[in-house]
Design a protein around this motif. Structure first.
Motif, PDB file in Angstrom:
ATOM      1  N   SER A 188       8.090  49.712 -54.087  1.00  0.00           N
ATOM      2  CA  SER A 188       8.872  50.982 -53.134  1.00  0.00           C
ATOM      3  C   SER A 188       9.261  52.895 -53.792  1.00  0.00           C
ATOM      4  CB  SER A 188      10.153  50.596 -52.860  1.00  0.00           C
ATOM      5  OG  SER A 188      10.568  49.122 -52.304  1.00  0.00           O
ATOM      6  N   LYS A 189       9.020  52.046 -55.437  1.00  0.00           N
ATOM      7  CA  LYS A 189       9.180  53.570 -55.761  1.00  0.00           C
ATOM      8  C   LYS A 189       7.746  54.051 -56.081  1.00  0.00           C
ATOM      9  CE  LYS A 189      13.461  53.147 -58.193  1.00  0.00           C
ATOM     10  NZ  LYS A 189      14.357  52.530 -59.505  1.00  0.00           N
ATOM     11  N   ARG A 190       7.434  54.021 -56.772  1.00  0.00           N
ATOM     12  CA  ARG A 190       5.416  53.940 -56.815  1.00  0.00           C
ATOM     13  C   ARG A 190       4.978  54.429 -55.147  1.00  0.00           C
ATOM     14  NH1 ARG A 190       1.059  49.727 -59.254  1.00  0.00           N
ATOM     15  NH2 ARG A 190      -0.912  51.290 -58.542  1.00  0.00           N
ATOM     16  N   ALA A 242      16.452  59.781 -51.900  1.00  0.00           N
ATOM     17  CA  ALA A 242      17.730  60.034 -52.162  1.00  0.00           C
ATOM     18  C   ALA A 242      18.088  59.460 -53.116  1.00  0.00           C
ATOM     19  CB  ALA A 242      18.098  59.493 -50.623  1.00  0.00           C
ATOM     20  N   ARG A 243      18.354  58.239 -53.317  1.00  0.00           N
ATOM     21  CA  ARG A 243      18.282  56.945 -54.297  1.00  0.00           C
ATOM     22  C   ARG A 243      18.384  57.830 -55.894  1.00  0.00           C
ATOM     23  NH1 ARG A 243      17.143  50.393 -54.937  1.00  0.00           N
ATOM     24  NH2 ARG A 243      17.390  50.739 -56.398  1.00  0.00           N
ATOM     25  N   VAL A 244      16.544  58.001 -56.056  1.00  0.00           N
ATOM     26  CA  VAL A 244      16.540  57.848 -57.522  1.00  0.00           C
ATOM     27  C   VAL A 244      16.806  59.360 -57.712  1.00  0.00           C
ATOM     28  CG1 VAL A 244      14.298  58.506 -58.655  1.00  0.00           C
ATOM     29  CG2 VAL A 244      14.229  56.809 -56.922  1.00  0.00           C
ATOM     30  N   LEU A 292      21.712  48.975 -66.924  1.00  0.00           N
ATOM     31  CA  LEU A 292      22.052  46.907 -66.681  1.00  0.00           C
ATOM     32  C   LEU A 292      20.491  46.765 -65.467  1.00  0.00           C
ATOM     33  CD1 LEU A 292      25.601  47.456 -66.480  1.00  0.00           C
ATOM     34  CD2 LEU A 292      24.769  46.237 -68.404  1.00  0.00           C
ATOM     35  N   GLY A 293      20.538  45.775 -65.593  1.00  0.00           N
ATOM     36  CA  GLY A 293      19.412  45.156 -64.424  1.00  0.00           C
ATOM     37  C   GLY A 293      18.111  46.388 -64.229  1.00  0.00           C
ATOM     38  N   ALA A 294      17.660  46.632 -65.897  1.00  0.00           N
ATOM     39  CA  ALA A 294      17.022  48.207 -65.768  1.00  0.00           C
ATOM     40  C   ALA A 294      15.316  47.779 -64.881  1.00  0.00           C
ATOM     41  CB  ALA A 294      16.370  48.911 -66.956  1.00  0.00           C
ATOM     42  N   ALA A 308      18.100  46.994 -70.221  1.00  0.00           N
ATOM     43  CA  ALA A 308      18.775  45.809 -70.178  1.00  0.00           C
ATOM     44  C   ALA A 308      18.025  45.313 -69.299  1.00  0.00           C
ATOM     45  CB  ALA A 308      20.051  45.308 -71.008  1.00  0.00           C
ATOM     46  N   ASP A 309      17.787  43.414 -68.926  1.00  0.00           N
ATOM     47  CA  ASP A 309      17.679  42.841 -68.129  1.00  0.00           C
ATOM     48  C   ASP A 309      17.101  41.206 -68.222  1.00  0.00           C
ATOM     49  OD1 ASP A 309      16.151  42.423 -65.464  1.00  0.00           O
ATOM     50  OD2 ASP A 309      16.021  43.806 -64.960  1.00  0.00           O
ATOM     51  N   LEU A 310      17.001  40.374 -67.220  1.00  0.00           N
ATOM     52  CA  LEU A 310      17.089  39.019 -67.623  1.00  0.00           C
ATOM     53  C   LEU A 310      15.009  39.495 -68.676  1.00  0.00           C
ATOM     54  CD1 LEU A 310      17.822  37.583 -64.694  1.00  0.00           C
ATOM     55  CD2 LEU A 310      19.373  37.146 -66.148  1.00  0.00           C
ATOM     56  N   ALA A 349      19.306  40.452 -71.933  1.00  0.00           N
ATOM     57  CA  ALA A 349      20.983  39.980 -71.482  1.00  0.00           C
ATOM     58  C   ALA A 349      21.310  39.864 -70.172  1.00  0.00           C
ATOM     59  CB  ALA A 349      21.544  41.844 -72.069  1.00  0.00           C
ATOM     60  N   ASP A 350      21.702  38.614 -70.718  1.00  0.00           N
ATOM     61  CA  ASP A 350      22.963  37.458 -69.066  1.00  0.00           C
ATOM     62  C   ASP A 350      23.628  38.932 -68.381  1.00  0.00           C
ATOM     63  OD1 ASP A 350      22.859  36.621 -66.871  1.00  0.00           O
ATOM     64  OD2 ASP A 350      22.345  34.416 -67.602  1.00  0.00           O
ATOM     65  N   LEU A 351      23.575  38.956 -67.738  1.00  0.00           N
ATOM     66  CA  LEU A 351      24.947  39.970 -67.230  1.00  0.00           C
ATOM     67  C   LEU A 351      25.906  39.221 -66.797  1.00  0.00           C
ATOM     68  CD1 LEU A 351      23.714  43.104 -65.306  1.00  0.00           C
ATOM     69  CD2 LEU A 351      23.682  42.875 -67.449  1.00  0.00           C
ATOM     70  N   ARG A 352      25.321  37.934 -66.773  1.00  0.00           N
ATOM     71  CA  ARG A 352      26.796  37.153 -66.160  1.00  0.00           C
ATOM     72  C   ARG A 352      27.269  36.502 -67.160  1.00  0.00           C
ATOM     73  NH1 ARG A 352      21.852  33.764 -63.077  1.00  0.00           N
ATOM     74  NH2 ARG A 352      21.366  34.550 -64.699  1.00  0.00           N
ATOM     75  N   ALA A 379      23.802  50.908 -63.419  1.00  0.00           N
ATOM     76  CA  ALA A 379      23.522  49.562 -62.820  1.00  0.00           C
ATOM     77  C   ALA A 379      23.233  50.204 -60.859  1.00  0.00           C
ATOM     78  CB  ALA A 379      24.889  49.039 -62.605  1.00  0.00           C
ATOM     79  N   GLU A 380      21.973  50.400 -60.958  1.00  0.00           N
ATOM     80  CA  GLU A 380      21.317  50.655 -59.865  1.00  0.00           C
ATOM     81  C   GLU A 380      20.679  49.120 -59.070  1.00  0.00           C
ATOM     82  OE1 GLU A 380      17.946  53.069 -60.140  1.00  0.00           O
ATOM     83  OE2 GLU A 380      17.191  52.859 -58.610  1.00  0.00           O
ATOM     84  N   CYS A 381      21.264  48.804 -58.233  1.00  0.00           N
ATOM     85  CA  CYS A 381      21.094  47.617 -57.523  1.00  0.00           C
ATOM     86  C   CYS A 381      21.203  46.647 -58.173  1.00  0.00           C
ATOM     87  CB  CYS A 381      20.033  47.765 -56.773  1.00  0.00           C
ATOM     88  SG  CYS A 381      20.424  47.677 -55.030  1.00  0.00           S
TER      89      CYS A 381
HETATM   90  N1  SAM Z   1      17.693  48.838 -61.847  1.00  0.00           N
HETATM   91  C1  SAM Z   1      16.134  48.852 -61.278  1.00  0.00           C
HETATM   92  C2  SAM Z   1      15.788  49.613 -59.768  1.00  0.00           C
HETATM   93  O1  SAM Z   1      16.943  49.997 -59.362  1.00  0.00           O
HETATM   94  O2  SAM Z   1      14.658  50.115 -60.083  1.00  0.00           O
HETATM   95  C3  SAM Z   1      16.083  47.291 -61.194  1.00  0.00           C
HETATM   96  C4  SAM Z   1      16.618  46.293 -59.900  1.00  0.00           C
HETATM   97  S1  SAM Z   1      16.418  45.013 -58.751  1.00  0.00           S
HETATM   98  C5  SAM Z   1      17.066  45.442 -57.003  1.00  0.00           C
HETATM   99  C6  SAM Z   1      17.998  43.946 -59.580  1.00  0.00           C
HETATM  100  C7  SAM Z   1      17.144  43.854 -61.318  1.00  0.00           C
HETATM  101  O3  SAM Z   1      18.698  43.377 -61.323  1.00  0.00           O
HETATM  102  C8  SAM Z   1      16.532  42.884 -61.426  1.00  0.00           C
HETATM  103  O4  SAM Z   1      15.578  43.504 -62.753  1.00  0.00           O
HETATM  104  C9  SAM Z   1      16.996  41.268 -61.986  1.00  0.00           C
HETATM  105  O5  SAM Z   1      15.777  41.127 -62.943  1.00  0.00           O
HETATM  106  C10 SAM Z   1      18.131  42.193 -62.276  1.00  0.00           C
HETATM  107  N2  SAM Z   1      19.214  41.623 -62.429  1.00  0.00           N
HETATM  108  C11 SAM Z   1      19.649  40.925 -61.597  1.00  0.00           C
HETATM  109  N3  SAM Z   1      20.751  40.316 -62.759  1.00  0.00           N
HETATM  110  C12 SAM Z   1      20.703  39.542 -63.877  1.00  0.00           C
HETATM  111  C13 SAM Z   1      21.547  39.146 -64.233  1.00  0.00           C
HETATM  112  N4  SAM Z   1      21.983  37.967 -64.876  1.00  0.00           N
HETATM  113  N5  SAM Z   1      20.880  39.760 -66.321  1.00  0.00           N
HETATM  114  C14 SAM Z   1      20.277  40.694 -66.750  1.00  0.00           C
HETATM  115  N6  SAM Z   1      19.493  41.387 -64.875  1.00  0.00           N
HETATM  116  C15 SAM Z   1      19.692  40.767 -64.367  1.00  0.00           C
END
Ligand code: SAM
Length: 324
Positions: free
Chosen positions: A16-18, A59-61, A84-86, A112-114, A159-162, A187-189
């Motif tokens: 969507s960004k692209r 608008a978000r970006v 986080l969840g980049a 950081a992300d999965l 990194a697993d945010l859980r 933490a974007e979405c």
């Molecule tokens: N932040 C980016 C953006 O807005 O373009 C990506 C958003 S995408 C909708 C959600 C992101 O959160 C995914 O990359 C996903 O892998 C990450 N995510 C979700 N649960 C996660 C977890 N438990 N640990 C790490 N990352 C997680």
């Protein structure tokens, strides 16, 4: 919700960004190199998107980046940023190339992300000249394996945010983060994909371990009305159940959630308020790119997303939205 589905939400965000960049909503020279050509959570690739989506992403970006830059300018370069969840986010590369000499660029940046998503990003960054140059090129030592990359000040780590304790430990031990330095968490979405207990734990851990910190958080809000129900069922049909997240909360509940986590100050704005506060010449320009069939649907969409901000000193208790 499976980790695979959750990670694929990134493909949709990147596509969507692209698409928005391709149509001229905003500039991002790197997004094409990190987004997949096809597939994805909602069709991905270059598939066309409704104008409301591209305008919403714009608008978000621009709002998130403008607030981030104002925070960085406030605290100066002795500041760290953790995204986080980049996913495929390219904010670091965009900042470094737009303001290469700026004295407010952070001294540490972590994406950081999965693991599947970090592996993909490591491969993309190490195999693309433009991305490599953006993170320092020949002037930095790049150490990487399949899943993580360290090119100080820039890092990509799984990194697993859980598991918040493991996240903090990775940030400290693998990336050298200093919990005593001002730190901005993005933490974007993202938090919306975590079970409520995990996101509450994570927020509390960040607020308590990083006592000079700010959180800039974007997610769905107010999903308990009719329009929200449609959004929820749309997500559900794609394998993503957000009902167990905090997305149904009101703006005030979102704010209380951040205060409860331990930050002394918090503020929440729906994207409708954010959009209204964006500079008028900028909104006028993007509104000429694609016409909307009707404005009401777009306003409703904006009412169901928010930017939430939480902070402890030295960050301002509320960034000035009108000053974007
Ligand atoms: N932040 C980016 C953006 O807005 O373009 C990506 C958003 S995408 C909708 C959600 C992101 O959160 C995914 O990359 C996903 O892998 C990450 N995510 C979700 N649960 C996660 C977890 N438990 N640990 C790490 N990352 C997680």
């Amino acid at each position: 919700m499976s980790d695979l589905v959750v990670q694929q939400t990134n493909d949709d965000a990147a596509a969507s960004k692209r698409h928005a960049v391709r149509l001229g909503y905003y500039e991002d020279p790197f997004i094409a190199a990190v987004s997949r050509g096809g597939g994805g959570f909602a069709g991905g690739g270059d598939a066309s998107k409704p104008p409301e989506i591209s305008r919403g992403y714009w608008a978000r970006v621009v709002a998130l980046r403008a607030i981030l830059i104002s925070l960085l300018r406030d605290v100066g370069c002795r500041c760290q940023v953790v995204n986080l969840g980049a996913g495929s986010d390219t904010t670091y590369m965009c900042l470094c190339t737009s303001w290469p000499q700026a004295d407010w660029l952070p001294c540490k940046w972590v994406d950081a992300d999965l693991q599947d998503n970090t592996s993909r990003k490591v491969l993309q960054v190490t195999s693309n000249r433009q991305l490599l140059e953006a993170i320092g090129g020949d002037e930095v030592d790049i150490v990487h394996n399949r899943h993580e990359l360290h090119a100080d000040p820039y890092h990509i780590v799984p990194a697993d945010l859980r598991d918040p304790a493991a996240v903090v430990s990775t940030l400290r031990s693998s990336c050298g983060l200093d919990a005593d330095l001002p730190t901005i968490f993005l933490a974007e979405c993202v938090l919306v994909y975590l079970p409520v207990e995990s996101s509450e734990k994570l927020l509390a851990q960040l607020a308590n371990q990083f006592t000079k910190s700010a959180l800039l958080h974007y997610e769905q809000v107010n999903l308990s009305d009719r329009f929200g129900e449609v959004m929820l069922s749309n997500f559900r049909s794609r394998g993503c159940d957000l009902a167990g997240s905090a997305a149904c909360a009101s703006e005030d509940a979102q704010r209380q959630r951040l205060l409860r986590a331990g930050w002394p100050a918090a503020a929440v704005w729906t994207m409708r308020r954010v959009y209204a506060a964006l500079p008028q010449p900028a909104t006028a320009r993007v509104e000429r790119i694609e016409m909307l069939d009707e404005r009401e649907g777009f306003d409703q969409l904006l009412e169901h997303y928010c930017i939430a901000y939480a902070a402890s000193s030295p960050f301002p208790s509320e960034p000035d939205l009108a000053n974007r």
